[in-house]
Design a protein around this motif. Sequence first.
Motif, PDB file in Angstrom:
ATOM      1  N   ARG A  89     -68.391-120.203  63.672  1.00  0.00           N
ATOM      2  CA  ARG A  89     -68.414-121.152  62.574  1.00  0.00           C
ATOM      3  C   ARG A  89     -69.276-120.574  61.454  1.00  0.00           C
ATOM      4  N   ASP A  90     -69.164-121.133  60.239  1.00  0.00           N
ATOM      5  CA  ASP A  90     -69.850-120.566  59.078  1.00  0.00           C
ATOM      6  C   ASP A  90     -71.364-120.534  59.227  1.00  0.00           C
ATOM      7  N   ASP A  91     -71.926-121.427  60.040  1.00  0.00           N
ATOM      8  CA  ASP A  91     -73.371-121.428  60.232  1.00  0.00           C
ATOM      9  C   ASP A  91     -73.802-120.556  61.407  1.00  0.00           C
ATOM     10  N   GLY A  92     -72.846-119.946  62.123  1.00  0.00           N
ATOM     11  CA  GLY A  92     -73.157-119.044  63.219  1.00  0.00           C
ATOM     12  C   GLY A  92     -73.667-119.716  64.482  1.00  0.00           C
ATOM     13  N   ARG A  93     -73.590-121.053  64.577  1.00  0.00           N
ATOM     14  CA  ARG A  93     -74.154-121.769  65.734  1.00  0.00           C
ATOM     15  C   ARG A  93     -73.111-122.111  66.780  1.00  0.00           C
ATOM     16  N   LEU A  94     -71.859-122.217  66.386  1.00  0.00           N
ATOM     17  CA  LEU A  94     -70.789-122.554  67.317  1.00  0.00           C
ATOM     18  C   LEU A  94     -69.764-121.435  67.372  1.00  0.00           C
ATOM     19  N   LEU A  95     -69.084-121.353  68.518  1.00  0.00           N
ATOM     20  CA  LEU A  95     -68.070-120.334  68.748  1.00  0.00           C
ATOM     21  C   LEU A  95     -66.877-120.996  69.420  1.00  0.00           C
ATOM     22  N   ALA A  96     -65.682-120.818  68.872  1.00  0.00           N
ATOM     23  CA  ALA A  96     -64.466-121.407  69.437  1.00  0.00           C
ATOM     24  C   ALA A  96     -63.528-120.302  69.887  1.00  0.00           C
ATOM     25  N   ALA A  97     -62.795-120.557  70.994  1.00  0.00           N
ATOM     26  CA  ALA A  97     -61.876-119.549  71.530  1.00  0.00           C
ATOM     27  C   ALA A  97     -60.704-120.228  72.217  1.00  0.00           C
ATOM     28  N   GLY A  98     -59.539-119.572  72.141  1.00  0.00           N
ATOM     29  CA  GLY A  98     -58.361-120.039  72.857  1.00  0.00           C
ATOM     30  C   GLY A  98     -58.253-119.365  74.213  1.00  0.00           C
ATOM     31  N   SER A  99     -57.268-119.770  74.985  1.00  0.00           N
ATOM     32  CA  SER A  99     -57.123-119.214  76.328  1.00  0.00           C
ATOM     33  C   SER A  99     -55.664-119.158  76.736  1.00  0.00           C
ATOM     34  N   GLU A 100     -55.411-118.482  77.836  1.00  0.00           N
ATOM     35  CA  GLU A 100     -54.053-118.305  78.340  1.00  0.00           C
ATOM     36  C   GLU A 100     -53.449-119.607  78.852  1.00  0.00           C
ATOM     37  N   ASP A 101     -54.306-120.532  79.337  1.00  0.00           N
ATOM     38  CA  ASP A 101     -53.799-121.793  79.893  1.00  0.00           C
ATOM     39  C   ASP A 101     -53.556-122.861  78.831  1.00  0.00           C
ATOM     40  N   GLY A 102     -53.764-122.546  77.545  1.00  0.00           N
ATOM     41  CA  GLY A 102     -53.462-123.479  76.468  1.00  0.00           C
ATOM     42  C   GLY A 102     -54.633-124.326  76.022  1.00  0.00           C
ATOM     43  N   SER A 103     -55.801-124.188  76.628  1.00  0.00           N
ATOM     44  CA  SER A 103     -56.958-124.983  76.235  1.00  0.00           C
ATOM     45  C   SER A 103     -57.792-124.228  75.198  1.00  0.00           C
ATOM     46  N   ILE A 104     -58.616-124.985  74.459  1.00  0.00           N
ATOM     47  CA  ILE A 104     -59.523-124.420  73.464  1.00  0.00           C
ATOM     48  C   ILE A 104     -60.939-124.805  73.858  1.00  0.00           C
ATOM     49  N   CYS A 105     -61.822-123.820  73.931  1.00  0.00           N
ATOM     50  CA  CYS A 105     -63.202-124.057  74.326  1.00  0.00           C
ATOM     51  C   CYS A 105     -64.129-123.877  73.125  1.00  0.00           C
ATOM     52  N   LEU A 106     -65.100-124.791  73.023  1.00  0.00           N
ATOM     53  CA  LEU A 106     -66.095-124.729  71.967  1.00  0.00           C
ATOM     54  C   LEU A 106     -67.464-124.492  72.605  1.00  0.00           C
ATOM     55  N   PHE A 107     -68.136-123.412  72.211  1.00  0.00           N
ATOM     56  CA  PHE A 107     -69.405-123.026  72.809  1.00  0.00           C
ATOM     57  C   PHE A 107     -70.535-123.127  71.792  1.00  0.00           C
ATOM     58  N   ASP A 108     -71.701-123.481  72.299  1.00  0.00           N
ATOM     59  CA  ASP A 108     -72.931-123.325  71.537  1.00  0.00           C
ATOM     60  C   ASP A 108     -73.433-121.910  71.809  1.00  0.00           C
ATOM     61  N   VAL A 109     -73.760-121.171  70.743  1.00  0.00           N
ATOM     62  CA  VAL A 109     -74.150-119.776  70.900  1.00  0.00           C
ATOM     63  C   VAL A 109     -75.395-119.639  71.772  1.00  0.00           C
ATOM     64  N   SER A 110     -76.254-120.640  71.763  1.00  0.00           N
ATOM     65  CA  SER A 110     -77.477-120.578  72.560  1.00  0.00           C
ATOM     66  C   SER A 110     -77.289-121.063  73.996  1.00  0.00           C
TER      67      SER A 110
END
Length: 520
Positions: A89-110
């Motif tokens: 994300r623009d503030d560098g605090r969150l990270l989003a990723a797709g996957s083979e099973d069709g779900s989307i995961c949202l991570f906190d960088v810390s």
Amino acid sequence: MAAYKPVVVQACPKLGEKITQDTLYWRGYKTPVQIKEFGAINKIDFSPVPPYNYAVTASSRIHIYGRYSQEPIKTFSRFRDAAYCATYRDDGRLLAAGSEDGSICLFDVSGKAPLRQFEGHTKPVHLVGFLSDKYRIFSGGDDYSSKLWDIPSATEMISYSEHTDYVRCGCASKVNADVFITGSYDHTVKVFDARTKSSVMTIEHGHPVESVLLFPSGGLLVSAGGRYVKVWDVLKGGQLLVSLKNHHKTVTCLCLNSSGQRLLSGSLDRHVKIYSTTSYKVVHSFNYATSILSLALSPEDETIVVGMTNGVLNVKHRKPEEKNENSQKKIQPAYRTYVKGRSYMPKQEDFCVSKPVKRVLRKYDKLLRSFQSSKALDAVLEPPIMLHTPEVTVAVMQELHRRGTLRSALAGRDEKQVNLLLTFVARRVIEPRFTSVLVIVADMITDIYQPVVGQSAIVDKQFLKLQQAIGKEIDYQEELLEVLGMMDTLFATFTKKRDTCLEENKSNGVTEIIETNRNY
């Protein structure tokens, strides 16, 4: 006895590489550091905030690397299958990723565990990104759909099903928080506005779209697919500005530098091309070991990271600028100390002692000095010399012809040696700088080995190649002479017309003068 004079090799000017400011700048990157990942690297994304870590998506993991670290400082591995397109994300605090099973995961960088998980796609998700308002995520999958998600409530806001093939790439506008763009294998690029229920613009790229990129101003869009990189004017309704075809295979990734003045493209042909965004000409190029899947440039242009199909991550850092202003310089003798006496002219009463200069002769010169003509020719028929310095081979042949020993040096050779000799002559006889010598050599070879024609299939094949090369060159020369004849005719016609016009003007001028005198 006179001293032996070495063979004079004809020197031809070489066209050197044009050194520009771009060449010097992009050469300023140090020798790359290579890091091995677990699989093909499908995405590299730099954090927009210092210290500019970057996320690498490969196999079922997302690795976070520091700018100079060769080991991951953090790993996200909570994926059941392959992970795709990890994006900051623009503030560098969150990270989003797709996957083979069709779900989307949202991570906190810390953290480690996903903060949110979005379910809705029925097939692998290869595109995930944040809108510029930081509270919404857009995605695209192999189920042909593009979706918009709300981060706080983890719900689907709207879904678009306008593509007719896999949606594999996209980007968001930094100017308008509701606009995002997707590219698909159905050869189209679509511009969506979250306030509408359908796309607001469709652009036909002509090939499966692998990557799209929007300029910071939001006015220009770049799409990559097939061998083409195309630039579109969004403000003019998607008008094509320029189409670039500088790669030999599919272009897989695009990237802009921090100023937006240079566009980078990576391809399966193992090259990264750098274009000027004013002229759209290639200003520099990088060559890599294998096909390129992903590419990223750090926000300060200090690091180039390239991901390849074999799982190797190639990292190049810019060389730091040397600052020696405060450092104490080692005291060295003045320049005049080194050049002292170099310009001194001896006087008449001086006695000059000359130091003999020892000449180092090459192998063929030593053989020529001892009159071993055949061995001297063998020495310059070695593959490295014939391939890289053919002028040396031709110079020795010319020297043997001057001495009158060329025929004896060419005679008495076996099948392998004749094959090597004919291969060289057939390849180089059409070069203007060698033609005068090699035509004589070809004539002598034909005379010497004419009686054995038909006894060796290999030698016969080389004679046919020589005949074809000379025949083609003669045809080219005849065509050129015809063109020269046509040009001479045209020039002669223009000259006659010009002379006729001048004569008419002169005669008209004389007539006018006579008539004027009569009137007086």
